[in-house]
Design a protein around this motif. Sequence first.
Motif, PDB file in Angstrom:
ATOM      1  N   ASN A  67       0.821  -1.205   0.000  1.00 13.60           N
ATOM      2  CA  ASN A  67       0.000   0.000   0.000  1.00 13.60           C
ATOM      3  C   ASN A  67       0.859   1.260   0.000  1.00 13.60           C
ATOM      4  OD1 ASN A  67      -2.760   0.773  -0.119  1.00 13.60           O
ATOM      5  ND2 ASN A  67      -2.615   1.549   1.956  1.00 13.60           N
ATOM      6  N   PHE A  68       1.990   1.210   0.702  1.00 15.26           N
ATOM      7  CA  PHE A  68       2.891   2.362   0.676  1.00 15.26           C
ATOM      8  C   PHE A  68       3.426   2.569  -0.734  1.00 15.26           C
ATOM      9  CE2 PHE A  68       6.367   5.169   1.599  1.00 15.26           C
ATOM     10  CZ  PHE A  68       5.976   5.846   2.738  1.00 15.26           C
ATOM     11  N   GLY A  69       3.704   1.467  -1.444  1.00  9.52           N
ATOM     12  CA  GLY A  69       4.136   1.587  -2.831  1.00  9.52           C
ATOM     13  C   GLY A  69       3.094   2.256  -3.698  1.00  9.52           C
ATOM     14  N   GLN A 304      12.249 -13.418 -12.533  1.00  5.97           N
ATOM     15  CA  GLN A 304      12.532 -12.929 -13.872  1.00  5.97           C
ATOM     16  C   GLN A 304      12.347 -11.413 -13.979  1.00  5.97           C
ATOM     17  OE1 GLN A 304      13.603 -14.651 -16.697  1.00  5.97           O
ATOM     18  NE2 GLN A 304      13.805 -12.583 -17.525  1.00  5.97           N
ATOM     19  N   VAL A 305      13.335 -10.745 -14.558  1.00  2.00           N
ATOM     20  CA  VAL A 305      13.230  -9.325 -14.873  1.00  2.00           C
ATOM     21  C   VAL A 305      12.683  -9.178 -16.285  1.00  2.00           C
ATOM     22  CG1 VAL A 305      14.648  -7.322 -15.522  1.00  2.00           C
ATOM     23  CG2 VAL A 305      14.938  -8.384 -13.286  1.00  2.00           C
ATOM     24  N   MET A 306      11.741  -8.246 -16.449  1.00  2.00           N
ATOM     25  CA  MET A 306      11.241  -7.872 -17.774  1.00  2.00           C
ATOM     26  C   MET A 306      11.364  -6.355 -17.899  1.00  2.00           C
ATOM     27  SD  MET A 306      10.392 -10.716 -19.285  1.00  2.00           S
ATOM     28  CE  MET A 306       9.153 -10.448 -20.558  1.00  2.00           C
ATOM     29  N   PHE A 307      11.475  -5.882 -19.114  1.00  2.00           N
ATOM     30  CA  PHE A 307      11.803  -4.473 -19.330  1.00  2.00           C
ATOM     31  C   PHE A 307      10.582  -3.579 -19.157  1.00  2.00           C
ATOM     32  CE2 PHE A 307      14.896  -6.928 -21.867  1.00  2.00           C
ATOM     33  CZ  PHE A 307      16.029  -6.572 -21.148  1.00  2.00           C
ATOM     34  N   GLY A 308      10.826  -2.386 -18.619  1.00  2.00           N
ATOM     35  CA  GLY A 308       9.783  -1.399 -18.409  1.00  2.00           C
ATOM     36  C   GLY A 308       9.783  -0.881 -16.987  1.00  2.00           C
ATOM     37  N   LYS A 309       8.763  -0.114 -16.653  1.00  2.00           N
ATOM     38  CA  LYS A 309       8.634   0.486 -15.330  1.00  2.00           C
ATOM     39  C   LYS A 309       8.067  -0.520 -14.341  1.00  2.00           C
ATOM     40  CE  LYS A 309       7.859   5.253 -16.868  1.00  2.00           C
ATOM     41  NZ  LYS A 309       6.917   6.409 -16.823  1.00  2.00           N
ATOM     42  N   THR A 310       8.554  -0.469 -13.126  1.00  2.53           N
ATOM     43  CA  THR A 310       7.959  -1.260 -12.055  1.00  2.53           C
ATOM     44  C   THR A 310       8.318  -0.637 -10.714  1.00  2.53           C
ATOM     45  OG1 THR A 310       7.562  -3.526 -11.290  1.00  2.53           O
ATOM     46  CG2 THR A 310       9.859  -2.923 -11.755  1.00  2.53           C
ATOM     47  N   THR A 311       7.957  -1.307  -9.649  1.00  4.92           N
ATOM     48  CA  THR A 311       8.253  -0.836  -8.291  1.00  4.92           C
ATOM     49  C   THR A 311       8.896  -1.981  -7.531  1.00  4.92           C
ATOM     50  OG1 THR A 311       6.307   0.596  -8.348  1.00  4.92           O
ATOM     51  CG2 THR A 311       7.291   0.169  -6.191  1.00  4.92           C
ATOM     52  N   THR A 312      10.049  -1.735  -6.937  1.00  2.00           N
ATOM     53  CA  THR A 312      10.674  -2.762  -6.103  1.00  2.00           C
ATOM     54  C   THR A 312      10.247  -2.561  -4.661  1.00  2.00           C
ATOM     55  OG1 THR A 312      12.693  -1.489  -5.672  1.00  2.00           O
ATOM     56  CG2 THR A 312      12.652  -2.844  -7.657  1.00  2.00           C
ATOM     57  N   MET A 313       9.990  -3.666  -3.984  1.00  3.48           N
ATOM     58  CA  MET A 313       9.591  -3.611  -2.575  1.00  3.48           C
ATOM     59  C   MET A 313      10.018  -4.896  -1.905  1.00  3.48           C
ATOM     60  SD  MET A 313       5.466  -4.004  -3.026  1.00  3.48           S
ATOM     61  CE  MET A 313       5.369  -2.384  -3.744  1.00  3.48           C
ATOM     62  N   THR A 314      10.636  -4.761  -0.751  1.00  4.17           N
ATOM     63  CA  THR A 314      11.180  -5.919  -0.062  1.00  4.17           C
ATOM     64  C   THR A 314      11.404  -5.594   1.399  1.00  4.17           C
ATOM     65  OG1 THR A 314      13.079  -7.416   0.053  1.00  4.17           O
ATOM     66  CG2 THR A 314      13.507  -5.215  -0.780  1.00  4.17           C
ATOM     67  N   ALA A 315      11.467  -6.641   2.222  1.00  8.18           N
ATOM     68  CA  ALA A 315      11.855  -6.463   3.616  1.00  8.18           C
ATOM     69  C   ALA A 315      13.353  -6.232   3.763  1.00  8.18           C
ATOM     70  CB  ALA A 315      11.443  -7.686   4.431  1.00  8.18           C
ATOM     71  N   SER A 342      11.609  -2.912   5.777  1.00  9.10           N
ATOM     72  CA  SER A 342      11.201  -2.900   4.370  1.00  9.10           C
ATOM     73  C   SER A 342      11.753  -1.659   3.689  1.00  9.10           C
ATOM     74  CB  SER A 342       9.676  -2.936   4.216  1.00  9.10           C
ATOM     75  OG  SER A 342       9.102  -1.678   4.519  1.00  9.10           O
ATOM     76  N   GLY A 343      11.795  -1.721   2.368  1.00 11.25           N
ATOM     77  CA  GLY A 343      12.180  -0.585   1.544  1.00 11.25           C
ATOM     78  C   GLY A 343      11.424  -0.655   0.231  1.00 11.25           C
ATOM     79  N   ILE A 344      11.201   0.508  -0.365  1.00 14.36           N
ATOM     80  CA  ILE A 344      10.453   0.599  -1.616  1.00 14.36           C
ATOM     81  C   ILE A 344      11.112   1.649  -2.491  1.00 14.36           C
ATOM     82  CG2 ILE A 344       8.187   1.048  -2.674  1.00 14.36           C
ATOM     83  CD1 ILE A 344       7.049   0.594   0.239  1.00 14.36           C
ATOM     84  N   ILE A 345      11.276   1.336  -3.790  1.00 13.23           N
ATOM     85  CA  ILE A 345      11.783   2.322  -4.735  1.00 13.23           C
ATOM     86  C   ILE A 345      11.293   1.975  -6.137  1.00 13.23           C
ATOM     87  CG2 ILE A 345      13.990   1.087  -4.914  1.00 13.23           C
ATOM     88  CD1 ILE A 345      15.335   3.707  -5.571  1.00 13.23           C
ATOM     89  N   PRO A 346      10.746   2.932  -6.883  1.00 17.20           N
ATOM     90  CA  PRO A 346      10.375   2.672  -8.280  1.00 17.20           C
ATOM     91  C   PRO A 346      11.634   2.539  -9.140  1.00 17.20           C
ATOM     92  CG  PRO A 346       9.256   4.622  -7.400  1.00 17.20           C
ATOM     93  CD  PRO A 346      10.352   4.283  -6.446  1.00 17.20           C
ATOM     94  N   VAL A 347      11.585   1.670 -10.162  1.00 16.58           N
ATOM     95  CA  VAL A 347      12.720   1.492 -11.063  1.00 16.58           C
ATOM     96  C   VAL A 347      12.211   1.344 -12.497  1.00 16.58           C
ATOM     97  CG1 VAL A 347      14.151   0.361  -9.315  1.00 16.58           C
ATOM     98  CG2 VAL A 347      12.771  -1.031 -10.870  1.00 16.58           C
ATOM     99  N   VAL A 348      13.124   1.491 -13.436  1.00 16.16           N
ATOM    100  CA  VAL A 348      12.857   1.217 -14.842  1.00 16.16           C
ATOM    101  C   VAL A 348      13.961   0.302 -15.345  1.00 16.16           C
ATOM    102  CG1 VAL A 348      12.510   2.164 -17.151  1.00 16.16           C
ATOM    103  CG2 VAL A 348      11.797   3.494 -15.145  1.00 16.16           C
ATOM    104  N   TYR A 349      13.582  -0.865 -15.869  1.00 17.28           N
ATOM    105  CA  TYR A 349      14.547  -1.773 -16.492  1.00 17.28           C
ATOM    106  C   TYR A 349      14.575  -1.482 -17.990  1.00 17.28           C
ATOM    107  CZ  TYR A 349      14.174  -4.450 -12.114  1.00 17.28           C
ATOM    108  OH  TYR A 349      14.189  -4.840 -10.798  1.00 17.28           O
ATOM    109  N   ARG A 350      15.783  -1.216 -18.504  1.00 15.42           N
ATOM    110  CA  ARG A 350      15.926  -0.797 -19.896  1.00 15.42           C
ATOM    111  C   ARG A 350      16.752  -1.801 -20.689  1.00 15.42           C
ATOM    112  NH1 ARG A 350      16.173   4.160 -16.958  1.00 15.42           N
ATOM    113  NH2 ARG A 350      14.669   5.709 -17.740  1.00 15.42           N
ATOM    114  N   LYS A 351      16.338  -2.023 -21.941  1.00 12.89           N
ATOM    115  CA  LYS A 351      17.042  -2.966 -22.808  1.00 12.89           C
ATOM    116  C   LYS A 351      18.457  -2.516 -23.118  1.00 12.89           C
ATOM    117  CE  LYS A 351      13.049  -4.954 -25.212  1.00 12.89           C
ATOM    118  NZ  LYS A 351      12.444  -5.239 -26.538  1.00 12.89           N
ATOM    119  N   PRO A 383       6.074  -7.080  -7.634  1.00  9.96           N
ATOM    120  CA  PRO A 383       6.413  -6.419  -8.898  1.00  9.96           C
ATOM    121  C   PRO A 383       7.916  -6.163  -9.077  1.00  9.96           C
ATOM    122  CG  PRO A 383       5.803  -4.769  -7.280  1.00  9.96           C
ATOM    123  CD  PRO A 383       5.741  -6.110  -6.564  1.00  9.96           C
ATOM    124  N   ASN A 384       8.767  -6.819  -8.273  1.00  7.70           N
ATOM    125  CA  ASN A 384      10.177  -6.449  -8.240  1.00  7.70           C
ATOM    126  C   ASN A 384      10.893  -6.647  -9.571  1.00  7.70           C
ATOM    127  OD1 ASN A 384      10.913  -5.677  -5.329  1.00  7.70           O
ATOM    128  ND2 ASN A 384       9.706  -7.533  -5.054  1.00  7.70           N
TER     129      ASN A 384
END
Length: 566
Positions: A67-69, A304-315, A342-351, A383-384
């Motif tokens: 929810n914080f994400g 599995q990582v796939m390309f595009g925008k996502t949000t990482t979240m983990t303890a 926990s920590g949360i940060i948005p990321v973008v995986y690029r080709k 969604p990591n």
Amino acid sequence: MKTLLIKNAFVIDPIQHISGETMDIAVRNGKIVDDVKNPDEVIDAQGMLTLPGGIDSHTHICGTKVNFGRYMSPEDMRAGRTSRKGDMHATAGYSVPTTYGNSYRYSRMGYTTLLEGAMAPMEARHTHEEFRYTPMQDCLANTLFDGNWFALQAIQDGDTKRLAGILAWYLSAAKGFGVKLTNPGGTEAWGFGKDVSCINDPIPNFDITPLEIIVKMIEANEMLNLPHSVHLHCNNLGKPGNYMCTLDTYDAIPDINDKRQSLYSTHVQFHSYGGSSWNDFCSKAEDIARSVNDKPHIVIDTGQVMFGKTTTMTADGPMEFNLYRLYHNKWSNHDIEMETGSGIIPVVYRKKNLVNAIMWAIGLELALLVDDPWRCILATDNPNGAPFVKYPEVMALLMSKEYRDKEFETLHKSTGRRVALPAIERELTWDEIAVMTRSAQARALGLIDYGKGYLSEGAEADIAIYPIDVDSTDPARDYERIINGFSTTEYTIKRGEVVCRRGTCTLEGNHSTYWVKPHVSPAYDMSKDAAFIDGFNRYYSIRRANYPVGEEYLGRNVCMETEASI
């Protein structure tokens, strides 16, 4: 006693050793039965691919971290908006959707059971409240213990039976399903601004190491006779050279359960990195896969990582801080007192980012190099690595070398020198995909005895019918058809009710929350243990009496009771 008959289904059911038989499936009162007379509803599957309902054994869909994400990324919430339609609620969000958004999208893909991978027990109420509004899937939640002071003290004292009693109390109190360890020792160290580099580093304030935490937690887990093994997020996630720590961890895992794995290792792509820095970063998936192939008591999921925008979240709080220092994006650090973080940060995986391209290749390499699909589960650590809606694309990549090669040509030009993927010829079969998306999960989670993961008499009538004609589809060439077919079912059936028809969801409420209640002897019942009660009331900011989650938070629930050997 509602009845349903599915006719002419092309069934793949690995648990029952059914590999492409055209057959009828009869359902009465939510269960698969041998036959029904004068059914209330008949569905003609017309030879379409029919599988047990999908099971995601590692996702992040509910709880305070999720929810914080949502509210830290309003730009993500503006993506993926849908309007109210028929019985379907309005939804929002792409990588971190609303609860209804998660439920509808999973149902559209044929998934009927979801495991929330990391629930802080102190905040369990929020998780269960959101489960109630994830109406198309049965839900379970692994409970975090990586920084639990009572557990760490029992490990330091060498008292594994007391450790098992502590796990039993927290699991019952939080209405959790399994034991989750995230960066064991490191998450606790992060509370003091520190981390651990691998399994033999001592942790602050306790004279123990991550290795001792992992092994003792596995032993205690087995004392409780839990349906699932310890669910481990290894130390040193996301760092060049961390594959050595992963190999050392796997070498230390005891084989102590003859019915299932002793360890479920999560998002292993993030733990299969070679090199000494980002400059010489490379894949070590071959080494990790070789280790897994040699250890039948270990099951992994790919991450599995796939390309595009996502949000990482983990303890794994320190890992997210390291990621923040790489991306310089907005960052959340959340401390869960005495339990986890926990920590949360948005990321973008690029080709065209070399590191991201290598990460993409590593996940595919693991899935193709681990010999036994029962021990290598398809997941993105949603969604990591990517949102779960990318699963059909991942399936197509694993089934088609032509598609992999086509995608590989679009990556950073130096990727080929650092990964093994172009040389791997293996293409997964329909049966292997069925194993990696439902059957292996049912076995690894211990849910087969609860009717999950198969389609024979006595099973839950959780069924996915995909608009795919297997006989006329060559996945090695028709990969677009694979993506489209697995993206939207013709029918998704939950406990004998059609809940999704060609992407339109039609029914709510026919779902359950599964949780475990281990029964221990009075000597290890923490609800009556004076030292535990005193410590809890001294250190927590909530009274112990107010801590357990009441069953009224769960709605329809399934309590999985076990008899502990303590």
